[in-house]
Each structure stands twice: as C-alpha cells, then as structure tokens.
Design a protein around this motif. Structure first.
Motif, PDB file in Angstrom:
ATOM      1  N   TYR A  58       0.832  -1.205   0.000  1.00 60.25           N
ATOM      2  CA  TYR A  58       0.000   0.000   0.000  1.00 60.25           C
ATOM      3  C   TYR A  58       0.866   1.255   0.000  1.00 60.25           C
ATOM      4  O   TYR A  58       0.593   2.223  -0.705  1.00 60.25           O
ATOM      5  N   ASN A 110       3.810   1.727  -1.200  1.00 62.22           N
ATOM      6  CA  ASN A 110       4.540   2.003  -2.433  1.00 62.22           C
ATOM      7  C   ASN A 110       3.644   2.040  -3.656  1.00 62.22           C
ATOM      8  O   ASN A 110       4.129   2.207  -4.773  1.00 62.22           O
ATOM      9  N   ALA A 111       2.347   1.885  -3.430  1.00 57.65           N
ATOM     10  CA  ALA A 111       1.443   1.776  -4.581  1.00 57.65           C
ATOM     11  C   ALA A 111       1.522   3.002  -5.479  1.00 57.65           C
ATOM     12  O   ALA A 111       1.538   2.890  -6.697  1.00 57.65           O
ATOM     13  N   LYS A 112       1.607   4.163  -4.853  1.00 56.38           N
ATOM     14  CA  LYS A 112       1.577   5.397  -5.638  1.00 56.38           C
ATOM     15  C   LYS A 112       2.747   5.442  -6.639  1.00 56.38           C
ATOM     16  O   LYS A 112       2.566   5.778  -7.810  1.00 56.38           O
ATOM     17  N   ILE A 113       3.938   5.100  -6.155  1.00 58.28           N
ATOM     18  CA  ILE A 113       5.105   5.127  -7.042  1.00 58.28           C
ATOM     19  C   ILE A 113       4.890   4.173  -8.210  1.00 58.28           C
ATOM     20  O   ILE A 113       5.129   4.509  -9.364  1.00 58.28           O
ATOM     21  N   ILE A 132       2.106   2.867  -9.424  1.00 64.67           N
ATOM     22  CA  ILE A 132       1.046   3.260 -10.371  1.00 64.67           C
ATOM     23  C   ILE A 132       1.572   4.343 -11.295  1.00 64.67           C
ATOM     24  O   ILE A 132       1.362   4.306 -12.515  1.00 64.67           O
ATOM     25  N   THR A 133       2.299   5.309 -10.724  1.00 62.50           N
ATOM     26  CA  THR A 133       2.815   6.391 -11.560  1.00 62.50           C
ATOM     27  C   THR A 133       3.746   5.818 -12.631  1.00 62.50           C
ATOM     28  O   THR A 133       3.623   6.146 -13.809  1.00 62.50           O
ATOM     29  N   ALA A 192      -1.162  -0.937 -13.065  1.00 66.18           N
ATOM     30  CA  ALA A 192      -1.752   0.204 -12.357  1.00 66.18           C
ATOM     31  C   ALA A 192      -3.017  -0.238 -11.648  1.00 66.18           C
ATOM     32  O   ALA A 192      -3.282   0.142 -10.505  1.00 66.18           O
ATOM     33  N   ALA A 246      -4.045  -0.120  -7.605  1.00 64.84           N
ATOM     34  CA  ALA A 246      -5.112   0.759  -7.149  1.00 64.84           C
ATOM     35  C   ALA A 246      -5.949   0.053  -6.080  1.00 64.84           C
ATOM     36  O   ALA A 246      -6.673   0.707  -5.323  1.00 64.84           O
ATOM     37  N   TYR A 295      -9.162   5.492  -7.527  1.00 65.71           N
ATOM     38  CA  TYR A 295      -7.932   5.714  -6.763  1.00 65.71           C
ATOM     39  C   TYR A 295      -7.468   7.145  -6.929  1.00 65.71           C
ATOM     40  O   TYR A 295      -7.142   7.827  -5.956  1.00 65.71           O
ATOM     41  N   ASN A 296      -7.413   7.609  -8.171  1.00 61.00           N
ATOM     42  CA  ASN A 296      -6.936   8.957  -8.426  1.00 61.00           C
ATOM     43  C   ASN A 296      -7.394   9.377  -9.817  1.00 61.00           C
ATOM     44  O   ASN A 296      -7.066   8.750 -10.816  1.00 61.00           O
ATOM     45  N   LEU A 317      -4.579  10.404 -12.530  1.00 65.02           N
ATOM     46  CA  LEU A 317      -3.884   9.240 -13.088  1.00 65.02           C
ATOM     47  C   LEU A 317      -4.784   8.499 -14.073  1.00 65.02           C
ATOM     48  O   LEU A 317      -4.343   8.059 -15.133  1.00 65.02           O
TER      49      LEU A 317
END
Lengths: 495, 461
Positions: free
Chosen positions: A273, A275-278, A280-281, A317, A321, A406-407, A410
């Motif tokens: 959770y 590191n998910a953002k990195i 996904i980006t 991705a 999410a 999620y965002n 993105l």
C-alpha cells in the motif's frame, strides 16, 4: 491429485518428446497439449464443485521445511486455463515451420508450459521460486536457438535481466522464510516454513515490508515488464521465434502479475500500500510512453511488443489501485491480453512467412487477397483496442474505473491508452491490410486449414468473453474479495 | 583407520610395483580396488561409537566418515574419467597412482584429525604429493611453473600454519582439539599469543583452500597443471581442506567466535567478489573454472563463518564437486581435440557432440546456481543459514556475485549452443569411451536429482 497430473504431465511429455525422432514430433506434442487442455478443463470442473479437493501437500525438502504444496485459487485457475488453451494453439501455429531439431523445440515448449503451471499453482514459496526460474531456461533456449539474427545478444540481455530480478527475490524469499516459526512436521521442533499460510500470518514491521516489497517487486516488474524495467522486452520479442514471442507475451508476463496478486499483496500488504503510488505512476508513464513508441514503430512485431507494455502497464496500475473494479479488471484483462497478443503475433508470423517482411510501410492490400485473414485480424485487433463486445473491453473498462476511484488525474492520463491504442492498431491494420496490393502482397494466399484452426478459436474467445465476461468474473470474485479484505484490514490498522 | 592403512599400503605397493612390468589395466585395477576397499572400510565405521587411534591423534565419528566418503567417492568418480590422462603418461605410471593414493592418505588424516600435529602431517602429505602432480607434465613449461609456484607458496603457507599451531600450543599447552577447546572455553583471560596463533592458523588454512586474498597461487597452478590434476585439486582436495577447516574452527574456536567472525566475513566477501570479478575477463575455460573455484570457496567458507551445520558444507562440496567434475571431464576432451581450453574451442559443441554439450551446460547451470540443479539447493542451504546467523551483508554480496557468475558461466553455454563451429572443428572427434559417457550420464542425473530432492544426502551427518 488431479492438479499434480496437470502440473507434471507437461514435464513427462517433454522428456518423452526429446526421445522421439522425425516429423511426428509435432503431432505428438499437440496431442500432449490437448490432453493437458482436457485435464485443465477437468480441473476447472472440479474447481466449480469443490476447490479444496484440488490442493495437495507432501514433503519435498524436509531439511528446509519446504513442501510440494499446490493449491488452486480462482486466479490461478484462470491462468492455468489460459496456459492450457494457448499452448495447443501455439504448437499448432508452428506447424508450417520446419524448425531444425524439432524434438528439442517442442520439448522445451512443453517443459515451459509445465513450469508456468507450476508457478500458478505453487503454494509454497520455494516451490514457486523454483518454477519461476525453471520457466526461464526453456524460453531462453527457444529464443536463442531458433530466434532471429541478433538473438544471442538480445536473449542474453533478457536472461540476465530476469535472473537478476529473481535473485533479488531470492533474498526476500530467504528473509521471509527465516521469519516464520512453526513446528517441524516430523520432529515438532521449532522450524521455518515456506508455506503461503504461514507467510501470510507473519507479523512484519513496516520497514521490513517496504524493502521486501521492492525485493519481490523488481523481479515481478522485470517479468511484466513495467517501465523502466522494460528495456529487454521489445528486442527479445522481435528476435524470438514466433512461438517464443507468443509464450513470452501470452503467458510468461502473467507470471509477474500473478506474483503480485498471489504473493506480494497478501504478505507485504502494508509495504504494498505504501509504495502503490510510485508503482502506479511508473506503470502509467509506461502506458503512455509505450503507446507513443508503438505509434512510431515500423516493424509490426515491435509495435505489438510496445503495445504489450502499454497493456501490462494498465494492468499493473489496476493491481496497485487495489479496489474491486481494478482487481477484477486486471484479472480478466490478463486473460484477454494473453489471448489477443498470441493471435496478433500469429497473424504477424503468417504475414512475415508469406511476404518475408514485417515492415508496415512496405505491405498493403492483403485483405483483397486474404479476406478470411482480414476478418479474423479485425476481430482480434479490435479485442486489443478494447472495443465494446470484445474481450478487451470489460477489463479495460473496469481497470480505468478502478484507477479513477484511486486517483482521477492518473486515470485521465491512463485513459489516453484508449485513444493511442486505437491509433497504432488501426494505423497498422490500415497500412498492412487495406490499400493497394503491391508486389510483395500480390501472391498472398489466404489462410490454410491449420492457421484457420488457430485463429478461429482465438476470435471466438475474443467475442464470447467480450459478450459474456461474467463467467470469468465469477471465477475470480472470491479471490478478489479475499485479497481486498486482507489488504484493507491492514491498511485500516496503519491509518 | 582401516581406510588409512589400506590406502597407504596400496600406495606403497604401487611404488614398488613400478620396478616390475605391470600392465596399465592392472595398475588401474589395483588403485580402484584399493579405493573401493578403503571406502568399504570407511562406510563400516558409519554410526559407530567414535573411535580413536594413534594416541587419540585421529578420532573418527560420523562427520569424518561422511567427508571421507565424499573424498573417496569423488576421487573414484574422477578416476573413472582418467583413461586419457593416464594413457598419455609414458614413464613412472605406477608412481603417479601412488602419489594419488598418498594424497588421499593425507586427506583422510586431515579430515579425521583430533590433534593439530596430525592436521599438519595430513596437510603435508597431501601438499607434497600435489606439488609433484602439478608438475607431472615434465615437458610442459607451465606445468613446471605451476609446480614451483605451488611449492613456494605452499611452503610459505605451511610455515605460517605451523607457526600458528605452535603459538596455540604455547598458550593452551595442548595439541589436542579437546585441550584447545577447554582452554578457549575456560573463561580465563586468554593469552595474546593464542589470538595470534588463531589468526595465523586462519591464514594458513585460507591459503590451502584458496580463500582470497590468499588465493593468488590458484589460477596459475590450476591453469598450468594437467587438467586431470586441476580437477583433482579443485574438487577432492577442496573437500578435505574445508572439512578440516570447519572442524578446527567449529571445535576449537567457536567459543571465541566474536574475535574472528568479522575477519572471516571479510574473507568471505573478498573471496566471492574477487573470484567472480576476475572470472569475467577469462578467455580460457580452465582459468574460468579456476576462478570460479575461488568463488565457490567463498561459499564453503560461509559455513565456517556460521560455525554450524556441517550438513550444508557436505551438500555444497558434493554438489560443487560433481558439477566441477562434469565440467572438467568435458574440458579434458575438448582440450585434447582442440589443443587449447579457450571458450572459442567450445563453439558449436552441442551440434558436434550433443552429449558433451549438454553435460557441460548442466554443470554450468549447476555452478551458476540455477534452480533444479544441485548447485541451487546448495546455495539456498548455505545462504539461508548465513542469513539466519545475521550476516545480511554477506548474503547480499553473495547474491550480487551470483549475478556476475551467471554472466560468465553463460558465456560457455552460449558458445556451446548458439555459436557455430568452424569447419575444422566440426571434424573433431572427441575421444569419449563408453565409460566416459556413463560417468557423464551419472553426473548429469546426480546434479538434477540432488537439485530436486536434496534430502537424499543433506540430513546424513
């Protein structure tokens, strides 16, 4: 017990095949692959009745506490099915080629399929690791022995890349193993274990989870591949023989996705959770980047290779999410992508073997000469573009929907894949199939029976799963719910 | 004990037999029979009460029986491949065999020592035989160089080792392992000379088993010696060396582990790194195997570092030895056909002779530690125990060097399978007898079976 047979039949078949001499080897290989398909369907049937009957455990290495522990979950069932469906098609697709040393070629394909199934059903981390690495050796030899001109250098790069990733994972595997503490199965003294359930029950600190996450994730990311770990992929896909490319793109990259779902998410959920953002980006950068590169490609095989990076980026991705839509979308897209990409690579192989080129610009007008190919190509291509009523659509829709939850930003960027995907696919189709017939395509003959027999099932799957994806969604619903529960309860505790 | 006597007698017999005209086959038969009898005598000792001989200078328990079995088993395996090697020797054939027998005697003394003097005697018996064997190709300059280099360097190391033994004796008042152990565990303040002695012994032993930075003799000696002798040195001798090394440190010095653990972990890191890094640039397979043996010595040293679990050491040496022997046996044939040991001589081997190509590939995969081979399980066993002992950095370095290792082992595989042989090389005949093929088969099967079910030999000791 049945799962054991499904797992080991390909290895036995590969051994037997390597003893066979002569032309009959193709047919024998196909026979084994079809037998495997029948067995896989029986397993599916059994799974519907009682999934528990499919698990099997016995001692493997007592000194380490490793077990031959296999288990079938919904997601692994889907992937076993994908493997079992694609392997006969891949073998059938090679019938027109006369590879030198065919016994070795088909034996390696079957051994590879066995290792892939092993990866999907292993419930013991060491067993998983062994199959994970074992899957690499056959494909390396397939690509490097029967591949194109630059094959040696390119496939070695691929091999080194993936092995380096796996070795990082090995550190993680050993660390996790040493954290467990369970009674030894025979002596009842405290001992370590590789068992999935014991690993999930571990109480890992946040720091541990974070570095373990990266140790595993790099291995998985290289396999998929996710930007920026993808540089081996286009070259390898281009240089490998058609069957090798199909194995790589159709099934092998699913190993990485499966690894994330089956091992990374449940065991290192906090690290996951965090590191998910990195990830996904990175994945979404990969989607756009690979799509743009795909538009620029002149070689059809490279184009599909880049499109594969884009598709897998979207799937990745979706995995990270972590919500119901995105996970279900990822799972079903995994299946859809496997089928579509095999179909596309096969079509490219057909075109290349008749015209001697994969250069998009120098082809044209094939549909006039080969209407059957044209129609089937359109269906499969539309599946890859994710047109509604094809198999690409439900997955892509769910994925984008999930990423949006999620965002939104993105998701908006990731949504470009719909437009870009249509651009490169349609551009390729237009240039290759439509337009004026030229000198190269003048003598183009339509599909033969075997080619037809490969493409029709693929097109049928594209349409059927596009119209009625519910069957697959139901198959994996339980798993996805379970995963979400695992991740969410832990995330609540961090917050 | 009976093992030692049998081998010594066979050695003496063979020396005297040189005076008479005895056929090659008979000499080979005598040596093999001697080894089989010794092995039987050794296996008889399995699971008996530990037996002491020669004023308790030798003490045989299961640990020793297991390692002696490994030494004898691997030597016999190697001897089955010796036809070409011994066939070429014109003069003093029986003396060659005698030297191998004596070196085995030395190794058995080294493994089963219970007294540092016995350890020293064992090492000397072994080393002197090896100095001669390294130079046994009398007309080959590099063989002579290897012998001289080995002798000079070895003599130095022996001196250092002896100095260490003396200092330990000075501090503890005993040559016996139990006496030294008592001294170190007594809790009294230890004399400084005990520490100096311990480190000198460490250096001396490191030298003998080619642990960096005391490995400089290895590549030249391994490269210069006849390939059969190289195979013998890098497998059988290494087993004995590490069995002695481990036993000495495990029994005597484990109570003061905090004094040497950092030194040994630095040695491990240096060994695996230097071995792997220097192997990258090698163009000759023989030299590559020499450097890879340095790198593998680093893994074996990890067992000393952890100071427990002789099973892991046993498994590692067996896995490594079988893989190396398969590699060396293919190398011997290729070298004979092509006249050199360059990687280019291996190009297209898979087409010209599929069995040799496949055997070499399997052994390279095993040495590189790819799953489903014995080499992988061996690495997993050792690395998990090192990790468990808290040496995370060592594990990390080992994994990084394993990546490098894959690069150079695969250079050989690539040459075998993916490059094409020159026309001239396609016509080579590889002089492989049926015995050779059988041994290669057994080797391949053993590598794979041990990779899948390592339990067969792991839980013995």
């Amino acid at each position: 017990m049945m799962t054991l047979i499904v797992l080991f039949l390909p290895f036995v078949a590969a051994l037997l095949l390597s003893l066979v001499k002569g032309e009959s080897v193709k047919k024998i290989a196909l026979g084994f692959a079809l037998a495997e398909l029948v067995l896989a369907l029986m397993v599916l049937n059994q799974y519907m009745i009682d999934p528990k009957a499919l698990s099997f455990t016995c001692f493997w290495i007592t000194s380490l506490g490793a077990h031959l522990n296999i288990d079938v979950s919904g997601i692994s069932m889907l992937l076993v099915l994908l493997t079992a469906v694609l392997i006969p098609l891949i073998i059938l697709s090679t019938f027109k080629h006369d590879y030198k040393n065919p016994a070795a070629f088909y034996a390696l394909i079957l051994a590879m399929s066995g290792a892939l199934i092993g990866v999907f059903v292993a419930n013991d981390l060491l067993l998983f690791y062994v199959f994970w690495e074992a899957a690499l050796i056959p494909i390396y030899f397939i690509a490097a022995l029967w591949g194109g001109e630059n094959r040696i250098k390119v496939t070695f790069k691929f091999f080194l890349y993936t092995v380096i990733g796996s070795l990082f994972m090995l550190i993680g595997v050993m660390y996790l193993y040493l954290q467990t503490n369970v009674p030894h199965p025979i002596t009842f003294e405290p001992h370590h274990s590789f068992d999935f359930d014991h690993l999930v029950a571990l109480n890992l600190s946040f720091q541990e989870q974070c570095w373990l996450f990266w140790a595993f994730f790099i291995a998985f990311a290289i396999k998929m591949p996710i930007f920026p770990f993808h540089t081996w992929q286009p070259d390898t896909y281009t240089e490998a023989p058609a069957a090798g490319t199909m194995l790589l793109s159709g099934i092998m990259l699913k190993m990485g996705i499966f690894g994330v779902l089956h091992w990374l998410m449940p065991i290192m959920n906090e690290g996951f959770y965090a590191n998910a953002k990195i990830v996904i980006t990175l994945a979404i950068i990969g989607v756009v980047y690979a799509s743009i590169l795909a538009i620029m490609q002149k070689d059809m095989k490279r184009l599909i290779a880049y499109s594969s990076i884009a598709h897998v980026g979207l799937i990745a991705a979706g995995l990270f999410a972590v919500n119901e839509q995105s996970l279900q979308g990822a799972v079903i897209q995994m299946f859809a992508h496997g089928v579509n990409v095999v179909g596309l690579f096969f079509i490219i192989d057909i075109i290349e073997s008749r015209t001697g080129t994969r250069d998009i610009a120098s082809l044209g007008g094939i549909i006039n000469k080969a209407p059957k190919l044209g129609v089937l190509f359109v269906i499969i291509m539309l599946g890859a573009v994710a047109l509604p009523l094809t198999n690409g659509f439900p997955g892509e829709f769910l994925l984008l929907n999930g990423i949006f939850q999620y965002n939104a930003v993105l998701a908006a960027v990731a949504g470009l894949t719909i437009i870009l995907g249509a651009v490169y696919m349609l551009k390729m189709y237009q240039n290759v199939m439509l337009g004026e017939v030229n000198a190269l395509t003048e003598k183009f003959t339509d599909l033969t029976m075997t080619e037809f027999a490969v493409l029709v099932p693929i097109a049928a799957i594209v349409i059927i799963t596009g119209i009625y994806p519910q069957y697959f969604l139901d198959l994996t619903q339980g798993d996805v719910d379970h995963l979400l529960k695992l991740v969410n309860t832990n995330i609540v505790t961090i917050k | 004990m009976i093992t030692l006597v049998i081998l010594a007698l066979v050695g003496l017999f063979l020396m005297i037999a040189g005076l008479f005209d005895i056929s090659r086959k008979a000499v080979f038969g005598v040596a093999m029979t001697g080894m089989v009898a010794a092995l039987a005598g050794n296996l008889y000792m399995w699971d008996k009460v530990p037996m002491a001989y020669f004023n308790r200078m030798i003490l045989i328990d299961n640990y020793d029986v297991a390692f002696i079995t490994a030494v004898l088993g691997v030597s016999m395996f190697l001897f089955l491949l010796s036809e070409n090697y011994f066939g070429k020797i014109q003069n003093y054939l029986t003396e060659h065999y005698a030297l191998y027998m004596f070196s085995l005697v030395g190794m058995i003394a080294m493994i089963s020592f219970n007294n540092l003097v016995m350890l020293f005697i064992g090492i000397e018996i072994l080393s002197v035989s090896l100095y001669i064997l390294a130079g046994s190709e009398k007309n080959n300059l590099s063989s002579n160089e290897a012998s001289l280099k080995y002798f000079l360097m070895g003599a130095f190391a022996t001196g250092i080792l002896l100095m260490g033994i003396t200092l330990i004796y000075g501090a503890s008042g005993s040559f016996y392992l139990s006496g030294i152990e008592q001294y170190f565990t007594s809790g009294n303040e230890l004399s400084p000379i005990a520490y100096i002695g311990m480190f000198l012994v460490l250096v001396g032993m490191s030298f003998k088993v080619s642990v960096a930075p005391f490995h400089f003799w290895t590549p030249d000696v391994y490269d210069g010696s006849p390939t059969f002798v190289t195979a013998f040195m890098s497998t059988v001798v290494k087993i004995a060396g590490f069995a002695a090394f481990f036993k000495l440190f495990y029994i005597c010095f484990s109570s003061v582990i905090h004094y040497w653990v950092e030194v040994v972990s630095v040695l491990v890191i240096l060994t695996v790194t230097i071995g792997a890094m220097t192997a990258i640039t090698q163009k000759s397979v023989k030299r590559l195997l020499a450097y890879s043996s340095v790198s593998h010595a680093g893994y074996m040293l990890m067992v000393v570092l952890v100071g427990a679990d002789a099973d892991n050491l046993m498994f590692y040496v067996v896995a490594y030895s079988i893989s190396s022997i398969v590699a060396f046996s293919v190398l011997m044939l290729v070298q004979e056909a092509a006249g050199n040991a360059e990687i280019t001589s291996f190009e297209g081997l898979a087409k010209v002779n599929p069995l040799l190509g496949f055997a070499m590939t399997v052994s390279m995969l095993s040495l590189a530690g790819i799953p489903l081979t014995a080499g992988f399980m061996a690495k997993v066993y050792i690395l998990t125990s090192v990790f468990n002992a808290g040496h995370g950095i060592v594990v990390l370095v080992a994994i990084l060097t394993a990546m490098v290792g894959i690069y150079y082992y695969f250079k050989v595989i690539i040459a075998i399978y993916f490059k094409t042989a020159t026309e001239e090389r396609k016509l080579f005949t590889y002089n492989s007898s049926s015995l050779f093929k059988i041994v290669l088969f057994i080797g391949i099967i053993a590598i794979i079976v041990l990779g899948i079910c390592p339990d067969i030999i792991h839980n013995l000791i």
